[in-house]
Design a protein around this motif. Structure first.
Motif, mmCIF file in Angstrom:
data_model
loop_
_atom_site.group_PDB
_atom_site.id
_atom_site.type_symbol
_atom_site.label_atom_id
_atom_site.label_comp_id
_atom_site.label_asym_id
_atom_site.label_seq_id
_atom_site.Cartn_x
_atom_site.Cartn_y
_atom_site.Cartn_z
ATOM 1 N N VAL A 10 -4.156 0.045 2.782
ATOM 2 C CA VAL A 10 -2.858 -0.270 3.388
ATOM 3 C C VAL A 10 -2.993 -1.565 4.173
ATOM 4 O O VAL A 10 -3.723 -1.620 5.166
ATOM 5 C CB VAL A 10 -2.390 0.858 4.333
ATOM 6 N N ILE A 33 -1.318 -1.869 -0.738
ATOM 7 C CA ILE A 33 0.115 -1.900 -0.427
ATOM 8 C C ILE A 33 0.342 -2.760 0.815
ATOM 9 O O ILE A 33 -0.312 -2.565 1.853
ATOM 10 C CB ILE A 33 0.644 -0.464 -0.171
ATOM 11 N N ARG A 35 3.401 -4.585 3.334
ATOM 12 C CA ARG A 35 4.847 -4.528 3.610
ATOM 13 C C ARG A 35 5.506 -5.917 3.566
ATOM 14 O O ARG A 35 6.703 -6.032 3.376
ATOM 15 C CB ARG A 35 5.106 -3.873 4.961
ATOM 16 N N VAL A 130 4.049 1.506 3.906
ATOM 17 C CA VAL A 130 3.533 2.878 3.897
ATOM 18 C C VAL A 130 4.090 3.572 5.139
ATOM 19 O O VAL A 130 3.901 3.099 6.263
ATOM 20 C CB VAL A 130 1.987 2.883 3.903
ATOM 21 N N VAL A 143 -0.661 8.424 0.275
ATOM 22 C CA VAL A 143 0.307 7.841 1.221
ATOM 23 C C VAL A 143 1.727 8.002 0.671
ATOM 24 O O VAL A 143 1.922 8.150 -0.540
ATOM 25 C CB VAL A 143 0.035 6.326 1.444
ATOM 26 N N ARG A 144 2.685 7.981 1.609
ATOM 27 C CA ARG A 144 4.081 7.937 1.183
ATOM 28 C C ARG A 144 4.652 6.573 1.555
ATOM 29 O O ARG A 144 4.529 6.124 2.700
ATOM 30 C CB ARG A 144 4.898 9.037 1.856
ATOM 31 N N CYS A 145 5.275 5.910 0.558
ATOM 32 C CA CYS A 145 5.844 4.577 0.783
ATOM 33 C C CYS A 145 7.364 4.660 0.869
ATOM 34 O O CYS A 145 7.957 5.663 0.487
ATOM 35 C CB CYS A 145 5.496 3.649 -0.371
ATOM 36 N N ASP A 161 -3.978 -1.759 8.475
ATOM 37 C CA ASP A 161 -2.583 -2.098 8.760
ATOM 38 C C ASP A 161 -2.390 -2.829 10.083
ATOM 39 O O ASP A 161 -1.276 -2.895 10.595
ATOM 40 C CB ASP A 161 -1.697 -0.850 8.690
#
Ligand code: FAD
Length: 434
Positions: A10, A33, A35, A130, A143-145, A161
């Protein structure tokens, strides 16, 4: 997105990129991932790149990485309101390749690093946040995005992160950010012609200078300022502990502090005519050794700023980020090879490697520094003033004999700090830097 990967990383800052690159290069299936719109779009750094940490991940990085200038001179200034006492260390050794430190522009550098991560085989998804970790009991399983059907699974999730580290906090891996453990820094990039920079700093093409500053510029708060030369721009900034901004009786804002620093008679001529291209603010984790949280557990590891890995004394962050990212990935690779699962026990080699590395050794060396400086603001007010006064007195030729000047300097020190105060401060400095 309901695939399963070996590793999910992340964040695509230096720690996340180091982790994703190392794991992907070793053949693990990696999803990263980020953002931001692209890697680097959300990131802030001074920025000095320490070559050694990157060399251990991408040995030939110098061939195509976007590097600004290699640093040949380091200045350290102690400032009062109108002067500074400083040291300059300049060496021709720093002009012999391979160079040891470079200035970089993070947005360009992170993009380049991310291209290497993709080349190594990782799947990199941007513009995706995430939201939380997926748990199976006490085991992190994915993970949930913020995308429809955005659940992704992995044997290991590496949290890269950054300083806010909301995911780790939500999952209860570490507590809320303490204002006394983070600095709030603001910085600007000022464009100016390459020839102007080279003339003002007495450097040739590709050579660079960095200036670290402390003293009255932080208005009595615990903090430092910096000025770095890029190819055709200058980066400068200042940062102080967030708790000091909250408690400062003058209620000085970070913006005011930076403007004051830019107007200082020693700084203003160096940046005169610079055209402002970028202004940003960011937190830096500066709690040091005692603020590092638990760094691994069942199916997860924390790296970089998210784990508080910053050496504030030497202004090193990106190298600790890359090293922790690499070490975490190596632990995941070893666990995969051993085939015994991804519980805390199997990932404990990360903690062991961290403890044996310069990362924890340096943080341990300066473990008392945050507390000592936080509780003793005379190091940012009284002493810079006294040191500058002493230099001014000894260097000014005005018919007063040097013995009398020495006595006056000593008496100024005594007026500001008692003998026990002076001895106590010397002891505190020793404690902070031992
Ligand atoms: P970051 O670089 O912060 O990267 C974290 C990434 O995670 C970001 O891209 C972010 O968008 C992403 N992210 C966060 N949350 C999520 C989420 N939920 N989902 C998806 N993505 C997410 N260090 C040096 O070595 N040299 C310097 O000269 C220097 N100067 C500095 C000057 C300033 C003003 C500041 C603020 C810092 C400086 N540092 C310096 C420190 C250095 O910038 C950091 O230590 C380093 O960037 C940490 O890297 P990281 O990858 O851990 O975190």
């Amino acid at each position: 997105m309901s695939e399963k990967f070996d590793v999910i990383v992340v964040g695509a800052g230096p720690s996340g990129n180091a982790a994703a690159y190392t794991a992907a290069k070793a053949g693990l299936s990696v999803l990263q991932i980020e953002r931001g719109e692209y890697p680097g779009s959300k990131n802030v750094q001074g920025a000095i790149l320490y070559a050694n940490a990157l060399e251990q991940i991408i040995p030939d990085f110098r061939e195509d990485a976007p590097l600004e200038r290699h640093i040949i001179e380091q200045r350290m200034w102690v400032l009062d309101e109108e002067s500074f006492v400083g040291t300059h260390f300049r060496s021709d050794d720093y002009n012999k390749p391979p160079y040891n430190r470079y200035t970089i522009i993070r947005a360009q550098f992170d993009k380049w690093f991310s291209s290497k991560v993709k080349e190594a085989g990782a799947l990199v998804i941007c513009e995706t946040t995430v939201e939380c970790l997926l748990m199976d009991g006490d085991q992190v399983v994915g993970v949930r995005c913020d995308r429809q059907g955005g659940e992704v699974f992995a044997d290991v999730v590496i949290l890269a992160d950054g300083v806010n580290s909301t995911l780790a906090r939500k999952a209860g891996f570490h507590g809320e950010i303490q204002a006394g453990n983070v600095a709030l820094a603001v910085k600007e990039i000022l464009f100016m012609p390459q020839e102007t920079i080279e003339a003002r700093f007495n450097i040739k093409e590709e050579e660079g200078v960095v200036i670290e500053m402390f003293g009255k510029i932080t208005d009595g708060m615990m903090g430092t300022g910096f000025l770095y030369t890029n190819k055709d721009s200058i980066t400068l900034g200042v940062g102080c502990m967030l708790s000091d901004f909250k408690e400062n009786p003058n209620r000085t804002s970070p913006y005011t502090l930076l403007e004051k620093m830019k107007a200082h008679p020693s700084v203003a001529p160096l940046i005169a005519g610079g055209e402002m291209k970028e202004y940003c603010a960011h937190l830096i984790p500066e709690g040091g050794f005692y603020a590092v949280p638990k760094v691994h557990g069942n199916g997860w590891m924390i790296v970089g700023d998210s784990g508080g890995f910053v050496n504030a004394v030497h202004r090193e962050g990106s190298n600790l980020a890359m090293t922790t990212g690499r070490l975490a990935a190596e632990a995941a690779i070893a666990a995969k090879a051993a085939g015994k699962g991804f519980k805390a026990k199997q990932l404990a080699s990360y903690k062991q490697a961290l403890d044996e590395s310069f990362v924890m050794k340096d943080l341990h060396k300066y473990r008392d520094m945050p507390q000592v400086f936080h509780q003793n603001n005379q190091f940012f007010t009284t002493y810079p003033e006294l040191i500058n006064q002493a230099a001014r007195s000894m260097i000014t030729v005005d018919g007063i004999d040097k013995k009398t000047k020495e006595k006056e300097i000593f008496s100024n020190f005594r007026k500001s700090r008692s003998l026990t105060g002076l001895a106590g401060d010397a002891l505190k400095l020793w404690r902070a830097f031992r």
